[in-house]
Write a protein that holds these residues in place. Structure first.
Motif, short mmCIF file in Angstrom:
data_model
loop_
_atom_site.label_atom_id
_atom_site.label_comp_id
_atom_site.label_asym_id
_atom_site.label_seq_id
_atom_site.Cartn_x
_atom_site.Cartn_y
_atom_site.Cartn_z
N CYS A 63 48.09 36.00 41.42
CA CYS A 63 48.20 36.45 42.81
C CYS A 63 46.96 36.03 43.58
CB CYS A 63 48.31 37.98 42.86
SG CYS A 63 49.90 38.61 42.38
N CYS B 220 46.44 38.65 49.71
CA CYS B 220 47.63 38.04 50.30
C CYS B 220 48.51 39.12 50.93
CB CYS B 220 48.39 37.26 49.23
SG CYS B 220 49.99 36.62 49.78
N CYS C 30 53.86 40.29 49.21
CA CYS C 30 54.84 41.02 48.41
C CYS C 30 54.89 42.50 48.79
CB CYS C 30 54.54 40.86 46.91
SG CYS C 30 52.93 41.47 46.41
N ALA D 227 53.57 36.71 40.45
CA ALA D 227 53.42 35.60 41.39
C ALA D 227 53.98 34.32 40.80
CB ALA D 227 51.94 35.41 41.73
N CYS E 241 55.74 32.43 46.16
CA CYS E 241 54.48 32.66 46.87
C CYS E 241 53.97 31.47 47.66
CB CYS E 241 53.41 33.10 45.88
SG CYS E 241 53.86 34.61 44.98
N SER F 196 49.48 32.87 52.23
CA SER F 196 50.10 34.17 52.53
C SER F 196 51.25 34.01 53.52
CB SER F 196 49.06 35.13 53.12
OG SER F 196 48.03 35.35 52.20
N ALA G 257 54.17 32.60 51.78
CA ALA G 257 54.74 33.62 50.90
C ALA G 257 55.63 34.59 51.69
CB ALA G 257 53.63 34.38 50.18
#
Length: 84
Positions: free
Chosen positions: A3, A7, A10, A59, A64, A68, A71
């Motif tokens: 990850c 970010c 999620c 991730a 992703c 960011s 993602a």
């Protein structure tokens, strides 16, 4: 893939139907989780009240992307493609 710290995609892009502290009904897709800090870190990481779906997330470049922003777009797309 690891990850990207900070970010947070999620914790924003997908819907989460499990209860989250402060969000007893989960959260809608695109809604920022209340447990996401201003630094985009999970406030309940490693704690038992963290939803299992969050703990299970891994991730992956397909989900992703390389940033960011990417993602959020990709997770949002997957959310739409898998919605019942």
């Amino acid at each position: 893939m690891k990850c990207r710290e900070g970010c947070g995609a999620c914790c924003i892009a997908p819907s989460i139907s499990s209860p989250i502290p402060g969000m007893p009904n989960g959260k809608a897709a695109g809604q920022r989780c209340l447990q996401l800090s201003s630094d985009n870190l999970c406030n309940i990481f490693g704690q038992p009240e963290r939803p299992a779906v969050c703990s299970a997330f891994e991730a992956d470049p397909e989900v992703c992307g390389s940033s960011s922003e990417e993602a959020i777009r990709l997770i949002g797309w997957w959310e739409q493609m898998t919605a019942a």
